[in-house]
Every structure is written in C-alpha cells, then in structure tokens.
Design an enzyme around this catalytic site. Structure first.
Site, PDB file in Angstrom:
ATOM      1  N   LYS A  19       0.920  -1.189  -0.041  1.00 35.16           N
ATOM      2  CA  LYS A  19      -0.103   0.090  -0.059  1.00 35.16           C
ATOM      3  C   LYS A  19       1.046   1.185   0.085  1.00 35.16           C
ATOM      4  O   LYS A  19       0.524   2.330  -0.891  1.00 35.16           O
ATOM      5  CB  LYS A  19      -1.151   0.069   1.258  1.00 35.16           C
ATOM      6  CG  LYS A  19      -2.022  -1.011   1.125  1.00 35.16           C
ATOM      7  CD  LYS A  19      -2.747  -0.884   2.461  1.00 35.16           C
ATOM      8  CE  LYS A  19      -3.988  -1.963   2.655  1.00 35.16           C
ATOM      9  NZ  LYS A  19      -4.581  -2.269   3.712  1.00 35.16           N
ATOM     10  N   GLN A  63      -4.951  -1.503  10.059  1.00 42.12           N
ATOM     11  CA  GLN A  63      -4.827  -2.974   9.568  1.00 42.12           C
ATOM     12  C   GLN A  63      -5.532  -4.052  10.388  1.00 42.12           C
ATOM     13  O   GLN A  63      -5.458  -3.791  11.864  1.00 42.12           O
ATOM     14  CB  GLN A  63      -3.425  -3.434   9.430  1.00 42.12           C
ATOM     15  CG  GLN A  63      -3.106  -4.795   9.105  1.00 42.12           C
ATOM     16  CD  GLN A  63      -3.358  -4.749   7.560  1.00 42.12           C
ATOM     17  OE1 GLN A  63      -3.189  -4.076   6.676  1.00 42.12           O
ATOM     18  NE2 GLN A  63      -4.031  -6.182   7.289  1.00 42.12           N
ATOM     19  N   ASP A  88     -11.103   3.037   4.190  1.00 41.76           N
ATOM     20  CA  ASP A  88     -11.441   1.579   3.864  1.00 41.76           C
ATOM     21  C   ASP A  88     -13.036   1.348   3.651  1.00 41.76           C
ATOM     22  O   ASP A  88     -13.364   0.255   3.290  1.00 41.76           O
ATOM     23  CB  ASP A  88     -10.894   0.784   5.128  1.00 41.76           C
ATOM     24  CG  ASP A  88      -9.539   0.240   5.052  1.00 41.76           C
ATOM     25  OD1 ASP A  88      -9.224  -0.141   3.954  1.00 41.76           O
ATOM     26  OD2 ASP A  88      -9.045   0.000   6.113  1.00 41.76           O
TER      27      ASP A  88
END
Ligand code: NDP
Length: 254
Positions: A19, A63, A88
């Site tokens: 990422k 995460q 997200d």
C-alpha cells in the site's frame, strides 16, 4: 494517507508495504505507524485520534485483524476514524451511505469489483448477480453497489441451500468466501462473468475460491488469482483517498 499497524504479523507488513509503495507511486504522502502488539486499545485510539486531527492526513487505515490474545475492539477503533477519512469504507456512516443513497465511501474491494465490471463492458443493469459471501468487508458492500446499479442481487452464504442452483442463475458471479476451489465449472452458467475475490494460501501457492481450470471453460470472463481483484483493492484505496481529500477541500467532483 495514514496507516496504523499493531504487531508484526508478516502478511500484514507485506500488505502495508504494498500500500505504501502504491501510494508513493501515485504521489500520495504515506504516514506509517507500527505499534507493538501489546500497545493496548487506549494507546491505539490515541494514535488514531492524532491522525484524525492531522490536516495533512486525508485517509486513515488501521490494519485488521488486530493481534489476537489482547483486549482490542476493532469496531471502536473504526468508530474513532472520522467517516470522511475512513478510506477503507468500514465506518457505519459510510456503510449506511453506500447502502442507501450512494453517498458513503465504498469498501475498496467492492468498489474495485465494479470498476472491473465496467472496464470489461459488462452489462450490470438487469443482470442476475449472485454474491457468494456476506462479510461486511466484501460480500455485503458488493451486493449494495450491484443493487444500486440495478442488478437483481442474490447473496449466498454458509446456510444457503443448494449453492450450485443459486450460482447457476448468475450472469455475474462474485465469490468472496475463503475456500479454495469452492466454485467449479458445473456451478456456473455458460457465458457468466466470474469475479474471484478469494485469496487462499495453499501448498501450491496462492489461489482463489474459484476452480479456474473448469470455470474458465464455461465463463465468458473470469478474474485470475493472484492479479485480479487484489490489485484493484489497492487501486481503489488510492481512489478513495483522493475522493476524501477532494471532499475535504470542498471539490465536489465525486
Ligand atoms: P469472511 O470469512 O469474513 O466471510 C466469508 C463469507 O463466506 C461468509 O459470509 C460465510 O458465510 C461465507 N461462506 C463460508 N463458507 C461458505 C460456503 N461453503 N458456502 C457459501 N458461503 C460460505 O471473509 P472475507 O469476506 O473477509 O474474505 C473472503 C475471501 O476474500 C478471503 O479469501 C479473503 O482473503 C479474500 N479477500 C480478498 C480481498 C482482495 O483484495 N482480493 C480483500 C478482502 C478479502 P456466513 O456469513 O454464513 O458465515
């Protein structure tokens, strides 16, 4: 784009590196914080709040999963991210916006699936679309986006009776389960478009949920694993970050 990782799970670190590299290539500044596995919920929330208050940060990722064996509550962490910075697409406000009037930031994988379908020129309006898997990360948001585009959507899961009968009705079949080879050629309608979201680590390497050999004989189009939906998820993370930045700057092109 701010990213927080708790612990040192090798798969999470590889994913983060991917990422960070993609962000740098796109000219997006990457603010990365790795915290020890035992940092604790309060300290984690503090780091997220600092990123939330930082004007340089337009998008925040934490995460998941958080390390097992500690008292973490991921839902509370997501709540601490302002909806406008939740790139997200996990925050309830974004999920609700996607499910109702399309205003929310969409989940990256689901959004990537839609881009793939559009890029391949697949007719979504009026199509029978079956989504296998109903997780809040992939299956559900994919079903909302397909419904918003006027597909007739069926969502299958562990309790679905006769899965093959359901998948055989699909013009568009999205599979997000986490079981290698779950979908075989006899379960797919001839000419269907098949999107394989699964990422399974097996002795033979990484594979999806769809048995590529038999299904590619029947389908008109199919995504490979790896190299299909996975890269789209990262691409849409960058797109969501750009959207969040433009919205906070008052640019309303999205
Ligand atoms: P979850 O484990 O959260 O959800 C799996 C879903 O599959 C559940 O809804 C479950 O049903 C359903 N399911 C399980 N077994 C069956 C079965 N035999 N028949 C029908 N449905 C079944 O997984 P995720 O959605 O998070 O991930 C799914 C897969 O996609 C994984 O392999 C994951 O690694 C991958 N993934 C890939 C991404 C990418 O970028 N390509 C991004 C995110 C995930 P029930 O709800 O009834 O339990």
């Amino acid at each position: 784009l701010g990213s927080v990782v708790v612990g040192d799970d090798p798969a999470s670190l590889i994913y983060q590196r991917g990422k960070g590299k993609a962000a740098a290539e796109a000219g997006i500044e990457w603010f990365y914080k790795q915290l020890p596995a035992d940092v604790g919920q309060d300290a984690l929330l503090q780091v997220v709040s600092e990123m939330a208050a930082d004007d340089r940060v337009d998008g925040i990722l934490v995460q998941s999963p958080l390390p097992a064996g500690y008292d973490y509550d991921y839902r509370q962490v997501v709540k601490a991210i302002p909806a406008g910075k939740d790139v997200d697409g996990f925050h309830a406000e974004n999920v609700g916006g996607v499910a109702t009037d399309g205003s929310g930031i969409p989940g990256c994988t689901a959004a990537g699936i839609m881009v793939l379908l559009d890029h391949a020129g697949v007719q979504i309006r009026g199509a029978n679309a079956t989504v296998v898997g109903r997780s809040s990360i992939v299956g559900r948001p994919a079903s909302y986006l397909l419904l918003a585009r006027d597909a007739t959507v069926t969502v299958a899961h562990r309790h679905t009776r006769d899965l093959a009968a359901v998948t055989r009705t699909a013009d568009i079949l999205i599979v997000a389960v986490g079981k290698p080879g779950l979908i075989t050629g006899d379960m797919v309608k001839p000419g269907a478009v098949v999107i394989d979201v699964g990422i399974n680590r097996t002795e033979d390497g990484i594979c999806g949920d769809v048995d590529f050999a038999s299904v590619s004989e029947v389908a008109s189009a199919i995504t490979p694993v790896p190299g299909g939906v996975g890269p789209m998820t990262i691409a849409m993370l960058l797109a969501n970050t750009l959207m969040a930045a433009e919205r906070s700057a008052g640019i309303t092109t999205w």
